[in-house]
Write a protein that holds these residues in place. Structure first.
Motif, short mmCIF file in Angstrom:
data_model
loop_
_atom_site.label_atom_id
_atom_site.label_comp_id
_atom_site.label_asym_id
_atom_site.label_seq_id
_atom_site.Cartn_x
_atom_site.Cartn_y
_atom_site.Cartn_z
N ARG A 97 0.82 -1.21 0.00
CA ARG A 97 0.00 0.00 0.00
C ARG A 97 0.86 1.26 0.00
O ARG A 97 0.32 2.38 0.05
CB ARG A 97 -0.97 0.00 1.19
N GLN A 98 2.15 1.10 -0.04
CA GLN A 98 3.08 2.23 -0.21
C GLN A 98 4.08 1.88 -1.31
O GLN A 98 5.28 1.76 -1.07
CB GLN A 98 3.79 2.55 1.10
N PRO A 99 3.60 1.75 -2.55
CA PRO A 99 4.49 1.32 -3.63
C PRO A 99 5.61 2.31 -3.92
O PRO A 99 6.69 1.92 -4.35
CB PRO A 99 3.55 1.19 -4.84
N GLY A 100 5.35 3.59 -3.66
CA GLY A 100 6.39 4.59 -3.88
C GLY A 100 7.59 4.39 -2.98
O GLY A 100 8.73 4.62 -3.38
N ARG A 101 7.32 3.97 -1.74
CA ARG A 101 8.42 3.74 -0.80
C ARG A 101 9.35 2.64 -1.32
O ARG A 101 10.57 2.71 -1.16
CB ARG A 101 7.87 3.36 0.57
N LEU A 102 8.75 1.64 -1.99
CA LEU A 102 9.55 0.53 -2.51
C LEU A 102 10.26 0.89 -3.82
O LEU A 102 11.42 0.53 -4.01
CB LEU A 102 8.65 -0.68 -2.77
N HIS A 103 9.57 1.60 -4.72
CA HIS A 103 10.04 1.66 -6.09
C HIS A 103 10.21 3.06 -6.68
O HIS A 103 10.63 3.17 -7.84
CB HIS A 103 9.09 0.87 -6.99
N ALA A 104 9.89 4.11 -5.96
CA ALA A 104 9.97 5.46 -6.55
C ALA A 104 11.38 5.78 -7.04
O ALA A 104 11.55 6.37 -8.12
CB ALA A 104 9.52 6.51 -5.53
N GLU A 105 12.38 5.40 -6.29
CA GLU A 105 13.75 5.77 -6.67
C GLU A 105 14.14 5.17 -8.02
O GLU A 105 14.66 5.87 -8.89
CB GLU A 105 14.74 5.31 -5.59
N VAL A 106 13.87 3.89 -8.22
CA VAL A 106 14.26 3.25 -9.47
C VAL A 106 13.41 3.74 -10.64
O VAL A 106 13.89 3.88 -11.77
CB VAL A 106 14.22 1.71 -9.34
N VAL A 107 12.13 4.03 -10.38
CA VAL A 107 11.27 4.57 -11.45
C VAL A 107 11.76 5.97 -11.85
O VAL A 107 11.83 6.30 -13.04
CB VAL A 107 9.79 4.60 -11.00
N CYS A 108 12.10 6.79 -10.87
CA CYS A 108 12.62 8.14 -11.16
C CYS A 108 13.94 8.06 -11.91
O CYS A 108 14.20 8.88 -12.81
CB CYS A 108 12.77 8.94 -9.87
N ASN A 109 14.78 7.10 -11.57
CA ASN A 109 16.04 6.93 -12.29
C ASN A 109 15.78 6.58 -13.76
O ASN A 109 16.47 7.10 -14.65
CB ASN A 109 16.89 5.84 -11.63
N ALA A 110 14.81 5.72 -14.01
CA ALA A 110 14.46 5.38 -15.39
C ALA A 110 13.97 6.60 -16.15
O ALA A 110 14.32 6.82 -17.32
CB ALA A 110 13.40 4.28 -15.40
N ALA A 111 13.15 7.43 -15.49
CA ALA A 111 12.66 8.65 -16.12
C ALA A 111 13.80 9.60 -16.45
O ALA A 111 13.81 10.23 -17.51
CB ALA A 111 11.64 9.33 -15.20
N ARG A 112 14.78 9.69 -15.55
CA ARG A 112 15.94 10.57 -15.80
C ARG A 112 16.77 10.07 -16.98
O ARG A 112 17.26 10.87 -17.79
CB ARG A 112 16.80 10.69 -14.54
#
Length: 239
Positions: A213-228
Motif C-alpha cells: 500500500r506504499q508502492p512509492g516507498r519501494l520503487h519510486a527511486e528506481v522509477v525516477c532513475n528510469a525517467a531521468r
C-alpha cells in the motif's frame, strides 16, 4: 516565392501562426502583419484558440498555443520509443513488475512502450492501450505540471485530488492504489523533453499484494532513475 497552397483558409491560418512566432501580438498587429481583413483575422484567431493552436496571454494578446508543443513532442515520439526498450526492461527486472511509458493524447493516456513481467500475476497493458486521464499514477504525473486551466479541467471527475497532484510535483513521482483498477497499484515519474516540459510518464504496475500500500516507498527511486535516463536520452538526441 508563392507560399499559397491553394486552400485559402489554411494559408491564412499559417500566416497568422507565422506572425505569432515573433511573440505576443495584438489583433491590430496580426492584421498589419498578415494583410488580412480585421474580421477575418478575428474569426480565425478565435478558431485557433478553440483548438489550442493559439492562446491569450494575461494582457489579452495572442500567442502560440500549447497544442503546438504537444504536436512537436509527438513528432519526436520515435526518439522516446527508440530509447525506451532497454530502459523499460531494466526497470522491469529491477522491480519485478510490468513497466510502461504513457503519453497524453487529448483526454486519454496511451501506452507507447511496455515491458511485461514474464511470469506470474501481472498487470498487462499492451502498446496502443488507451486509459483514462482521470485515474492512475501515470495520469497524475501527466497532469501535475499542466497549466492552471488544464489542471482544473483535468481534476473534474478525477479519482485523485489537487492535494495528490501537489504531492506529485513536490516529490517528483506519483503512486496509486486501485484508482484505475481494483487491486492494482502503480508508481510513475515524469519524462521531460528538451524544453523541460513533461511529455510522458514512465510507470510500473502490478498487484497491491506485491507492491504493498506504499508502492512509492519501494520503487519510486528506481522509477525516477528510469525517467531521468529517458529524459537525458531525449536531450542528447536533440543536440
Amino acid at each position: 516565392m508563392d507560399n499559397s497552397s491553394g486552400v485559402g483558409v489554411i494559408d491564412k491560418a499559417a500566416q497568422m501562426l507565422d506572425a505569432l512566432e515573433a511573440g505576443p501580438t495584438t489583433l491590430a498587429q496580426l492584421v498589419a502583419a498578415t494583410g488580412l481583413a480585421r474580421p477575418t483575422v478575428h474569426r480565425l484567431a478565435l478558431a485557433l484558440v478553440h483548438h489550442r493552436l493559439v492562446s491569450r496571454d494575461i494582457q489579452g494578446r495572442f500567442v502560440l498555443g500549447s497544442r503546438l508543443v504537444e504536436l512537436a513532442s509527438a513528432a519526436g515520439e520515435d526518439r522516446l520509443i527508440a530509447s525506451a526498450g532497454p530502459v523499460l526492461m531494466q526497470l522491469r527486472d529491477a522491480t519485478g513488475e510490468s513497466a510502461q511509458i504513457f503519453r497524453r493524447q487529448g483526454d486519454w493516456r496511451v501506452c507507447v512502450a511496455s515491458a511485461e513481467r514474464p511470469i506470474g500475476l501481472r498487470d498487462t497493458i499492451p502498446v496502443g492501450t488507451q486509459l483514462s486521464m482521470k485515474a492512475g499514477s501515470a495520469a497524475q504525473v501527466l497532469l501535475a505540471w499542466e497549466d492552471h486551466d488544464r489542471l482544473l479541467e483535468g481534476l473534474q471527475s478525477a479519482r485523485f485530488t489537487p492535494t495528490v497532484l501537489a504531492g506529485v510535483r513536490r516529490r517528483g513521482w506519483g503512486q496509486s492504489l486501485g484508482e484505475r483498477e481494483p487491486g492494482v497499484a502503480s508508481v510513475s515519474a515524469p519524462v521531460r523533453g528538451p524544453s523541460g516540459r513533461v511529455i510522458a510518464a514512465v510507470s510500473i504496475s502490478g498487484p497491491i499484494e506485491r507492491l504493498t500500500r506504499q508502492p512509492g516507498r519501494l520503487h519510486a527511486e528506481v522509477v525516477c532513475n528510469a525517467a531521468r535516463v529517458l529524459t537525458e536520452a531525449l536531450r542528447k538526441n536533440n543536440d
